[in-house]
Design a protein around this motif. Structure first.
Motif, mmCIF file in Angstrom:
data_model
loop_
_atom_site.group_PDB
_atom_site.id
_atom_site.type_symbol
_atom_site.label_atom_id
_atom_site.label_comp_id
_atom_site.label_asym_id
_atom_site.label_seq_id
_atom_site.Cartn_x
_atom_site.Cartn_y
_atom_site.Cartn_z
ATOM 1 N N LEU A 1 -3.278 -6.822 -2.180
ATOM 2 C CA LEU A 1 -3.897 -6.549 -1.581
ATOM 3 C C LEU A 1 -4.633 -4.888 -1.667
ATOM 4 O O LEU A 1 -4.004 -4.412 -2.560
ATOM 5 C CB LEU A 1 -2.464 -6.164 -0.767
ATOM 6 N N GLY B 1 -3.542 1.261 -3.325
ATOM 7 C CA GLY B 1 -4.973 2.315 -1.710
ATOM 8 C C GLY B 1 -5.666 2.254 -2.897
ATOM 9 O O GLY B 1 -5.444 2.899 -3.981
ATOM 10 N N THR C 1 -15.765 -1.319 2.222
ATOM 11 C CA THR C 1 -15.603 -2.135 1.993
ATOM 12 C C THR C 1 -15.309 -3.122 0.695
ATOM 13 O O THR C 1 -14.394 -3.032 0.399
ATOM 14 C CB THR C 1 -15.564 -2.955 3.106
ATOM 15 N N VAL D 1 -4.140 4.960 5.812
ATOM 16 C CA VAL D 1 -4.425 4.015 6.009
ATOM 17 C C VAL D 1 -5.951 3.432 7.068
ATOM 18 O O VAL D 1 -5.873 4.469 7.893
ATOM 19 C CB VAL D 1 -3.614 2.664 6.941
ATOM 20 N N ILE E 1 2.132 -5.869 6.999
ATOM 21 C CA ILE E 1 1.923 -5.686 4.730
ATOM 22 C C ILE E 1 3.392 -5.039 3.928
ATOM 23 O O ILE E 1 3.477 -4.924 3.012
ATOM 24 C CB ILE E 1 0.567 -4.480 4.936
ATOM 25 N N LEU F 1 -6.927 -8.192 2.518
ATOM 26 C CA LEU F 1 -5.362 -8.938 2.845
ATOM 27 C C LEU F 1 -5.127 -10.613 1.946
ATOM 28 O O LEU F 1 -6.547 -10.722 2.344
ATOM 29 C CB LEU F 1 -5.245 -9.340 4.217
ATOM 30 N N ARG G 1 -9.638 0.266 6.839
ATOM 31 C CA ARG G 1 -10.096 -1.092 5.613
ATOM 32 C C ARG G 1 -9.462 -1.648 5.522
ATOM 33 O O ARG G 1 -8.158 -0.781 4.643
ATOM 34 C CB ARG G 1 -11.208 -0.550 5.149
ATOM 35 N N TYR G 2 -9.009 -3.483 5.296
ATOM 36 C CA TYR G 2 -8.081 -3.977 4.642
ATOM 37 C C TYR G 2 -8.684 -4.837 3.405
ATOM 38 O O TYR G 2 -9.220 -5.693 3.722
ATOM 39 C CB TYR G 2 -6.868 -4.542 5.152
ATOM 40 N N THR H 1 0.777 -2.518 9.568
ATOM 41 C CA THR H 1 1.775 -2.098 8.338
ATOM 42 C C THR H 1 2.309 -3.028 8.285
ATOM 43 O O THR H 1 3.325 -2.892 6.984
ATOM 44 C CB THR H 1 1.704 -0.789 9.509
ATOM 45 N N ILE I 1 -6.060 -1.496 -0.180
ATOM 46 C CA ILE I 1 -6.197 -0.702 1.516
ATOM 47 C C ILE I 1 -6.378 0.320 1.117
ATOM 48 O O ILE I 1 -6.172 1.467 -0.245
ATOM 49 C CB ILE I 1 -4.838 -0.684 2.649
#
Ligand code: G1P
Length: 292
Positions: free
Chosen positions: A155, A245, A142, A203, A234, A209, A206-207, A231, A157
């Motif tokens: 964003l 990413g 993270t 994916v 997003i 956002l 963990r994101y 998804t 991911i």
């Protein structure tokens, strides 16, 4: 600056029945620690001290796990069991866990929608509650994403390559590598068939956002499995802004999957100084007996 984490933990855990008939899948222990405790620890070690968990029916054990059990504490203290006392101290001082209820289970996107009032207008981290991410460096996964966010303010991911025959289990992205482990994402698709999948980059739970995700979740239609998919929401934002990413420097342990769960339990035990030697010699004996 990311200050809040959201941990969705409302799913039924049907892949792990009958164990999950009456207990949350997030409470299944890897060695002696519930899966969700590893996830909470990852958020804390990443520098986050405000955690919102999204729970539902049958998930009370999670709330109890992160509350104090004064009776048990008193008993352990009386018996001088200091080591055990430390083990049930599940939250360091200064860390706050909040809970919000998802009344109907209508997909990951729907679960994230329940976080809107709590996270308000700030960007936030999402850590799926049934997946432990082991980092190969000092920074937890993270934190790796948060550092990308600090630079790009967009964003982010987590991505991990998966074998081609596993693409239908994940959100899969299409994009270009732009260096430093980053991928500029062009498109993404939830659980595609092997033929539809644009790559094998999945994916990975963990994101980071932005708050705009909530307006996308308002308008997104039900997708794969008839559920509101994160998804797809997003993807709506992707038409308006960049999406990065981050190839994680680590590996994912999907503890909702039986084989992964067994493997992870053994791997985690091998990392423990109090168990390593016994487990290693048992594995050697077992493998010799399988060969013989
Ligand atoms: C969710 C997401 C999927 C992602 C996966 C693992 O699926 O919808 O895009 O790849 O987590 O992070 P689930 O495992 O909840 O079905």
């Amino acid at each position: 600056m990311i200050k809040k984490a959201v941990i969705p933990a409302a799913g039924y855990g049907t892949r792990f029945l009958p164990a999950t008939k009456s207990q949350p899948k997030e409470m299944l222990p890897v060695v002696d620690t519930p899966t969700i405790q590893y996830v909470v620890q990852e958020a804390i070690d990443s520098g986050i001290n405000d955690i919102l968990m999204i729970i539902g029916r049958g998930k009370r054990a999670i709330e109890e796990h992160f509350s104090r059990n004064f009776e048990l504490e008193a008993q352990l203290r009386d018996k001088g069991k200091e080591a055990e006392l430390a083990l049930i101290d599940t939250l360091p001082p200064g860390v706050r866990i909040h809970f919000v209820w998802q009344h109907e289970q209508n997909g990951l996107g729907d679960a994230i929608r329940c976080a809107e009032d709590h996270v308000a207008s700030e960007p936030f981290a999402v850590l799926l509650g049934d997946t432990v991410l082991e980092s190969y460096e000092e920074r937890p996964v993270t934190r790796q994403l948060m550092d990308v966010y600090a630079e790009k303010e967009e964003l982010v991911i987590a991505l991990e390559e998966v074998p081609e025959h596993h693409v239908s289990r994940y959100g899969i992205v299409a994009g270009e590598d732009i260096g430093d482990g980053l991928v500029s994402i062009r498109d993404m698709i939830e659980k595609p068939s092997m033929n539809e999948a644009p790559s094998n980059l999945a994916v990975a739970s963990r994101y980071i956002l932005p708050p705009e995700i909530f307006s996308a979740l308002e308008v997104v239609e039900a997708g794969k499995g008839g559920e509101i998919q994160l998804t797809d929401a997003i993807r709506i934002l992707l038409s308006q802004r960049p999406l990065y990413g981050c190839r994680i420097n680590g590996r994912r342990h999907d503890l909702g999957n039986k084989l992964d769960f067994l493997k992870s339990s053994v791997l985690f035990a091998l990392k423990r100084s109090d168990m390593k030697d016994d487990v290693a010699s048992w594995i050697k004996e077992l493998s010799a007996s399988l060969e013989g």
